[in-house]
Design a protein around this motif. Structure first.
Motif, PDB file in Angstrom:
ATOM      1  N   ALA A   1       0.823  -1.213   0.000  1.00 56.86           N
ATOM      2  CA  ALA A   1       0.000   0.000   0.000  1.00 56.86           C
ATOM      3  C   ALA A   1       0.860   1.267   0.000  1.00 56.86           C
ATOM      4  N   LEU A   2       1.921   1.279   0.798  1.00 58.51           N
ATOM      5  CA  LEU A   2       2.811   2.452   0.823  1.00 58.51           C
ATOM      6  C   LEU A   2       3.539   2.624  -0.506  1.00 58.51           C
ATOM      7  N   THR A   3       3.969   1.523  -1.100  1.00 55.88           N
ATOM      8  CA  THR A   3       4.660   1.585  -2.388  1.00 55.88           C
ATOM      9  C   THR A   3       3.777   2.234  -3.439  1.00 55.88           C
ATOM     10  N   GLU A   4       2.509   1.831  -3.484  1.00 49.78           N
ATOM     11  CA  GLU A   4       1.579   2.407  -4.457  1.00 49.78           C
ATOM     12  C   GLU A   4       1.298   3.875  -4.149  1.00 49.78           C
ATOM     13  N   LYS A   5       1.176   4.221  -2.893  1.00 48.27           N
ATOM     14  CA  LYS A   5       0.829   5.591  -2.495  1.00 48.27           C
ATOM     15  C   LYS A   5       1.970   6.564  -2.741  1.00 48.27           C
ATOM     16  N   TRP A   6       3.201   6.101  -2.565  1.00 50.88           N
ATOM     17  CA  TRP A   6       4.362   6.994  -2.680  1.00 50.88           C
ATOM     18  C   TRP A   6       5.013   6.982  -4.060  1.00 50.88           C
ATOM     19  N   ALA A   7       4.517   6.171  -4.965  1.00 55.79           N
ATOM     20  CA  ALA A   7       5.162   6.045  -6.279  1.00 55.79           C
ATOM     21  C   ALA A   7       5.244   7.381  -7.009  1.00 55.79           C
ATOM     22  N   ASP A   8       4.203   8.202  -6.918  1.00 53.78           N
ATOM     23  CA  ASP A   8       4.171   9.481  -7.633  1.00 53.78           C
ATOM     24  C   ASP A   8       4.954  10.576  -6.930  1.00 53.78           C
ATOM     25  N   HIS A   9       5.513  10.273  -5.773  1.00 54.46           N
ATOM     26  CA  HIS A   9       6.281  11.268  -5.020  1.00 54.46           C
ATOM     27  C   HIS A   9       7.787  10.979  -5.076  1.00 54.46           C
ATOM     28  N   GLY A  10       8.181  10.041  -5.898  1.00 56.74           N
ATOM     29  CA  GLY A  10       9.600   9.734  -6.021  1.00 56.74           C
ATOM     30  C   GLY A  10      10.173   9.033  -4.813  1.00 56.74           C
ATOM     31  N   LEU A  11       9.326   8.307  -4.083  1.00 52.49           N
ATOM     32  CA  LEU A  11       9.780   7.607  -2.883  1.00 52.49           C
ATOM     33  C   LEU A  11       9.770   6.100  -3.133  1.00 52.49           C
ATOM     34  N   THR A  12      10.849   5.439  -2.755  1.00 50.67           N
ATOM     35  CA  THR A  12      10.956   3.994  -2.894  1.00 50.67           C
ATOM     36  C   THR A  12      10.923   3.359  -1.515  1.00 50.67           C
ATOM     37  N   VAL A  13       9.961   2.467  -1.287  1.00 47.16           N
ATOM     38  CA  VAL A  13       9.868   1.753  -0.011  1.00 47.16           C
ATOM     39  C   VAL A  13      10.880   0.606  -0.032  1.00 47.16           C
ATOM     40  N   GLU A  14      11.882   0.700   0.801  1.00 47.87           N
ATOM     41  CA  GLU A  14      12.919  -0.322   0.851  1.00 47.87           C
ATOM     42  C   GLU A  14      12.509  -1.513   1.731  1.00 47.87           C
ATOM     43  N   GLN A  15      11.874  -1.219   2.856  1.00 40.70           N
ATOM     44  CA  GLN A  15      11.488  -2.295   3.768  1.00 40.70           C
ATOM     45  C   GLN A  15      10.457  -1.800   4.770  1.00 40.70           C
ATOM     46  N   VAL A  16       9.498  -2.675   5.089  1.00 39.51           N
ATOM     47  CA  VAL A  16       8.529  -2.417   6.155  1.00 39.51           C
ATOM     48  C   VAL A  16       8.648  -3.552   7.158  1.00 39.51           C
ATOM     49  N   SER A  17       8.692  -3.197   8.429  1.00 42.39           N
ATOM     50  CA  SER A  17       8.820  -4.205   9.477  1.00 42.39           C
ATOM     51  C   SER A  17       7.823  -3.906  10.599  1.00 42.39           C
ATOM     52  N   VAL A  18       6.866  -4.814  10.786  1.00 47.86           N
ATOM     53  CA  VAL A  18       5.957  -4.733  11.930  1.00 47.86           C
ATOM     54  C   VAL A  18       6.566  -5.607  13.020  1.00 47.86           C
ATOM     55  N   GLN A  19       7.159  -4.973  14.001  1.00 51.02           N
ATOM     56  CA  GLN A  19       7.958  -5.706  14.976  1.00 51.02           C
ATOM     57  C   GLN A  19       7.140  -6.301  16.114  1.00 51.02           C
ATOM     58  N   ASP A  20       5.997  -5.710  16.415  1.00 47.92           N
ATOM     59  CA  ASP A  20       5.207  -6.235  17.525  1.00 47.92           C
ATOM     60  C   ASP A  20       3.748  -5.838  17.340  1.00 47.92           C
ATOM     61  N   VAL A  21       2.846  -6.730  17.729  1.00 48.65           N
ATOM     62  CA  VAL A  21       1.403  -6.468  17.740  1.00 48.65           C
ATOM     63  C   VAL A  21       0.912  -6.783  19.141  1.00 48.65           C
ATOM     64  N   ARG A  22       0.440  -5.762  19.861  1.00 50.49           N
ATOM     65  CA  ARG A  22       0.053  -5.932  21.258  1.00 50.49           C
ATOM     66  C   ARG A  22      -1.466  -5.752  21.424  1.00 50.49           C
ATOM     67  N   TYR A  23      -2.133  -6.866  21.698  1.00 46.57           N
ATOM     68  CA  TYR A  23      -3.561  -6.833  22.005  1.00 46.57           C
ATOM     69  C   TYR A  23      -3.740  -6.769  23.521  1.00 46.57           C
ATOM     70  N   PRO A  24      -4.913  -6.358  23.981  1.00 54.19           N
ATOM     71  CA  PRO A  24      -5.176  -6.393  25.430  1.00 54.19           C
ATOM     72  C   PRO A  24      -5.065  -7.813  25.976  1.00 54.19           C
ATOM     73  N   ASP A  25      -4.783  -7.932  27.282  1.00 50.18           N
ATOM     74  CA  ASP A  25      -4.600  -9.241  27.908  1.00 50.18           C
ATOM     75  C   ASP A  25      -5.842 -10.120  27.752  1.00 50.18           C
ATOM     76  N   GLU A  26      -7.022  -9.502  27.779  1.00 51.07           N
ATOM     77  CA  GLU A  26      -8.264 -10.271  27.654  1.00 51.07           C
ATOM     78  C   GLU A  26      -8.301 -11.038  26.336  1.00 51.07           C
ATOM     79  N   ILE A  27      -7.866 -10.377  25.257  1.00 51.45           N
ATOM     80  CA  ILE A  27      -7.898 -11.013  23.938  1.00 51.45           C
ATOM     81  C   ILE A  27      -6.825 -12.087  23.826  1.00 51.45           C
ATOM     82  N   THR A  28      -5.623 -11.791  24.293  1.00 47.75           N
ATOM     83  CA  THR A  28      -4.554 -12.784  24.203  1.00 47.75           C
ATOM     84  C   THR A  28      -4.843 -14.002  25.073  1.00 47.75           C
TER      85      THR A  28
END
Length: 302
Positions: free
Chosen positions: A180-207
């Motif tokens: 999604a970022l690659t498509e959105k930034w293509a017209d602005h001369g920006l190249t997405v090199e890497q995306v990293s989602v390092q952690d996803v924290r849900y509430p304790d009730e859900i986990t």
């Protein structure tokens, strides 16, 4: 007053007047030196702006450059830049880099979570002039546009994935954000090199609910595996029993009277090889030769 004395007094009177001129010349020289030349580093593009605000172009070549002292230089960094949002961070911006607190998202299941996300990107040097016209400095561009895009795309994309996927396979989510970022930034001369989602924290009730459900799923799968194993064992026994029955049926059909009699004769013949028994065809008078029959020879001679 003689001529020599007059010259000395005249010379002393002129020296104080010449000093300010020298000082001014030195200042002008320093001003020219610092404002008529600029250096450009590797991975840097320089936008040139005239004193009246007009853009004169941009340079991408490294080294020493000459310009008018009335022209201002604005630097854009085209190396890999990092936008990093993680827990407890405070907002700060430096050129094309930014950091801030984690991003709150809502997944497809409606559950809320906080994520840590990093985006590495680079800027096409040919777009620096255009970006300056629209946003000014690179820091302003990063703050006003790029960091907001990362947050909004992360939130929008999370709505396509359920809680289980976000917890167990966030790689799918990460790939979707990068696309999604690659498509959105293509017209602005920006190249997405890497995306990293390092952690996803849900509430304790859900986990906790997920952990309970996961344990139940494991028990269920274990039971199903046992059932499947029992089915396989039963099927194997059935197949083996059927094979034995088929073999016996074939053997039974093959045992005719003639075959049985022949087996009988063959067996007796094998026994007779030891000298204990001689078999003759049925209906004839059999002769039994036991041991050394010398006495029988004498009888036959009589």
């Amino acid at each position: 007053m003689d001529t020599t004395e007059f010259k000395e007094r005249f010379s002393k009177a002129k020296k104080p007047a010449a000093l300010p001129v020298i000082v001014i010349a030195v200042i002008v020289g320093i001003f020219i030196m610092f404002h008529c030349f600029y250096t450009q580093d590797i991975g840097e593009v320089i936008v040139l702006r005239n004193w009246d605000g007009k853009i004169l172009g941009a340079t991408t070549e490294t080294g020493l450059h000459v310009k008018s002292p009335l022209v201002k230089t604005i630097s854009y960094d085209v190396r890999n830049m990092l936008i990093n949002f993680y827990s407890d961070a405070e907002y700060s911006y430096n050129g094309g880099s930014a950091q801030g607190p984690d991003v709150t998202i809502n997944d497809k299941s409606g559950a809320k979570a906080d994520i840590d996300i990093q985006v590495v990107y680079s800027l096409d040097p040919n777009y620096a002039e255009t970006l300056y016209k629209e946003y000014g400095t690179q820091t302003n561009y990063t703050q006003s546009y790029l960091s907001n895009d990362v947050r909004s795309v992360a939130r929008e994309t999370s709505g396509k994935f359920d809680t289980i996927t976000m917890l167990t396979d966030r790689g799918q989510y990460t790939d979707a954000v990068e696309k999604a970022l690659t498509e959105k930034w293509a017209d602005h001369g920006l190249t997405v090199e890497q995306v990293s989602v390092q952690d996803v924290r849900y509430p304790d009730e859900i986990t906790s609910r997920y952990a309970t459900a996961q344990a139940a799923e494991i028990d269920k799968q274990t039971a199903l595996n046992k059932q499947e194993t029992a089915k396989v064992d039963a099927e194997t026994k059935k197949i083996n029993a059927q094979a034995d029955a088929d073999a016996n049926a074939i053997l039974t059909k093959s045992l005719t009277r003639e075959v049985i009699e022949q087996h009988y004769i063959d067996a007796l013949t094998e026994i007779g090889k030891s000298g204990n028994l001689v078999v003759v065809p049925e209906g004839s008078t059999p002769m039994v030769n036991v041991g050394n029959i010398g006495s029988q020879d004498n009888v036959s001679g009589n």
